[in-house]
Design a protein around this motif. Structure first.
Motif, PDB file in Angstrom:
ATOM      1  N   ALA A  40      -3.101  -3.633  -6.939  1.00 24.87           N
ATOM      2  CA  ALA A  40      -1.766  -3.592  -6.341  1.00 24.87           C
ATOM      3  C   ALA A  40      -0.694  -3.830  -7.397  1.00 24.87           C
ATOM      4  O   ALA A  40       0.338  -3.150  -7.407  1.00 24.87           O
ATOM      5  CB  ALA A  40      -1.663  -4.619  -5.213  1.00 24.87           C
ATOM      6  N   MET A  41      -0.912  -4.780  -8.304  1.00 28.09           N
ATOM      7  CA  MET A  41       0.076  -5.064  -9.354  1.00 28.09           C
ATOM      8  C   MET A  41       0.197  -3.885 -10.313  1.00 28.09           C
ATOM      9  O   MET A  41       1.303  -3.492 -10.691  1.00 28.09           O
ATOM     10  CB  MET A  41      -0.305  -6.332 -10.114  1.00 28.09           C
ATOM     11  CG  MET A  41       0.703  -6.723 -11.180  1.00 28.09           C
ATOM     12  SD  MET A  41       2.330  -7.149 -10.517  1.00 28.09           S
ATOM     13  CE  MET A  41       2.091  -8.877 -10.182  1.00 28.09           C
ATOM     14  N   ARG A  42      -0.928  -3.304 -10.691  1.00 22.49           N
ATOM     15  CA  ARG A  42      -0.907  -2.144 -11.588  1.00 22.49           C
ATOM     16  C   ARG A  42      -0.153  -0.978 -10.941  1.00 22.49           C
ATOM     17  O   ARG A  42       0.681  -0.333 -11.578  1.00 22.49           O
ATOM     18  CB  ARG A  42      -2.350  -1.755 -11.937  1.00 22.49           C
ATOM     19  CG  ARG A  42      -2.510  -0.814 -13.075  1.00 22.49           C
ATOM     20  CD  ARG A  42      -3.957  -0.637 -13.529  1.00 22.49           C
ATOM     21  NE  ARG A  42      -4.970  -0.680 -12.481  1.00 22.49           N
ATOM     22  CZ  ARG A  42      -5.826  -1.687 -12.294  1.00 22.49           C
ATOM     23  NH1 ARG A  42      -5.800  -2.743 -13.077  1.00 22.49           N
ATOM     24  NH2 ARG A  42      -6.718  -1.643 -11.332  1.00 22.49           N
ATOM     25  N   TYR A 149      -0.720  -1.298   0.653  1.00 19.95           N
ATOM     26  CA  TYR A 149      -1.596  -0.900   1.758  1.00 19.95           C
ATOM     27  C   TYR A 149      -2.810  -0.143   1.223  1.00 19.95           C
ATOM     28  O   TYR A 149      -3.944  -0.398   1.640  1.00 19.95           O
ATOM     29  CB  TYR A 149      -0.830  -0.043   2.764  1.00 19.95           C
ATOM     30  CG  TYR A 149      -1.725   0.644   3.754  1.00 19.95           C
ATOM     31  CD1 TYR A 149      -2.311  -0.054   4.805  1.00 19.95           C
ATOM     32  CD2 TYR A 149      -2.005   2.004   3.635  1.00 19.95           C
ATOM     33  CE1 TYR A 149      -3.152   0.573   5.709  1.00 19.95           C
ATOM     34  CE2 TYR A 149      -2.841   2.646   4.530  1.00 19.95           C
ATOM     35  CZ  TYR A 149      -3.409   1.929   5.567  1.00 19.95           C
ATOM     36  OH  TYR A 149      -4.235   2.547   6.448  1.00 19.95           O
ATOM     37  N   GLN A 150      -2.578   0.780   0.293  1.00 18.94           N
ATOM     38  CA  GLN A 150      -3.684   1.547  -0.288  1.00 18.94           C
ATOM     39  C   GLN A 150      -4.665   0.620  -1.008  1.00 18.94           C
ATOM     40  O   GLN A 150      -5.873   0.807  -0.929  1.00 18.94           O
ATOM     41  CB  GLN A 150      -3.165   2.603  -1.256  1.00 18.94           C
ATOM     42  CG  GLN A 150      -2.516   3.784  -0.580  1.00 18.94           C
ATOM     43  CD  GLN A 150      -3.505   4.575   0.240  1.00 18.94           C
ATOM     44  OE1 GLN A 150      -3.686   4.320   1.423  1.00 18.94           O
ATOM     45  NE2 GLN A 150      -4.147   5.528  -0.386  1.00 18.94           N
ATOM     46  N   ALA A 151      -4.136  -0.376  -1.731  1.00 17.99           N
ATOM     47  CA  ALA A 151      -5.007  -1.304  -2.453  1.00 17.99           C
ATOM     48  C   ALA A 151      -5.847  -2.120  -1.474  1.00 17.99           C
ATOM     49  O   ALA A 151      -7.048  -2.316  -1.688  1.00 17.99           O
ATOM     50  CB  ALA A 151      -4.173  -2.231  -3.338  1.00 17.99           C
ATOM     51  N   VAL A 152      -5.235  -2.581  -0.392  1.00 22.28           N
ATOM     52  CA  VAL A 152      -5.972  -3.373   0.593  1.00 22.28           C
ATOM     53  C   VAL A 152      -6.981  -2.501   1.326  1.00 22.28           C
ATOM     54  O   VAL A 152      -8.126  -2.902   1.552  1.00 22.28           O
ATOM     55  CB  VAL A 152      -4.999  -4.043   1.590  1.00 22.28           C
ATOM     56  CG1 VAL A 152      -5.732  -4.662   2.755  1.00 22.28           C
ATOM     57  CG2 VAL A 152      -4.155  -5.085   0.872  1.00 22.28           C
ATOM     58  N   LYS A 153      -6.568  -1.300   1.678  1.00 24.82           N
ATOM     59  CA  LYS A 153      -7.454  -0.388   2.404  1.00 24.82           C
ATOM     60  C   LYS A 153      -8.683  -0.034   1.574  1.00 24.82           C
ATOM     61  O   LYS A 153      -9.789   0.069   2.105  1.00 24.82           O
ATOM     62  CB  LYS A 153      -6.674   0.876   2.762  1.00 24.82           C
ATOM     63  CG  LYS A 153      -7.467   1.897   3.526  1.00 24.82           C
ATOM     64  CD  LYS A 153      -6.603   3.112   3.795  1.00 24.82           C
ATOM     65  CE  LYS A 153      -7.470   4.295   4.151  1.00 24.82           C
ATOM     66  NZ  LYS A 153      -6.738   5.543   4.119  1.00 24.82           N
TER      67      LYS A 153
END
Length: 162
Positions: A40-42, A149-153
């Motif tokens: 997510a940070m990247r 959201y994409q990172a968590v998903k």
């Protein structure tokens, strides 16, 4: 037919064991959380870089030098706002939920203070275009939410403990 796990004769045998988390150890879950937050940070940093480049180009075309300054200020605010959220979550992986909530709430309050201060400092200034700043900041906030959201998903982190 699936095999059922053996039921212990004494229920107290499992009382001091950590609860199972979909067959993964607590350390594996934390490693998954850290990897998701790094992703997510990247993604947020790449988004901010794109906002700087594209925002400055479009801002220059639309409003000249004030558009460039508006894009830079907007991208800076977006980086601070989005990065602070992910940073505060990274610092609290493995901590109790109350600690996490306190850190995240503190970060949110810091964001509000910074926003008020920046807006107070910029009030009446004419070196930047406020519309370009608003658009770049809005795209940064929405884009960061989508990337988070994409990172968590895509993370392989169980959210139910059994």
């Amino acid at each position: 037919m699936t095999a059922q796990p053996p039921v212990p004769d004494n229920p107290d045998e499992t009382a001091d064991q950590q609860p199972a988390t979909s067959g993964r150890s607590f350390d594996e879950v934390q490693a998954g959380e850290r990897a998701m937050l790094r992703r997510a940070m990247r993604s947020t940093l790449l988004l901010v870089g794109a906002l700087v480049v594209l925002g400055c180009a479009v801002g220059a075309l639309v409003a000249g030098l004030p558009g460039v300054w508006g894009a830079l200020v907007g991208a800076g605010l977006a980086a601070f706002f989005c990065g602070t959220t992910v940073w505060s979550m990274q610092r609290t992986v493995g901590k109790p939920p109350t600690v996490m909530a306190g850190v995240v709430m503190g970060a949110w309050l810091a964001k509000i203070v910074v926003l008020v201060v920046v807006l107070a400092v910029l009030r009446g200034a004419d070196f930047y275009d406020p519309y370009v700043l608003f658009v770049v900041l809005a795209i940064g906030a929405i884009g960061s939410a989508l990337l988070d959201y994409q990172a968590v998903k895509g993370a392989r982190i169980p959210y139910v403990q059994t």
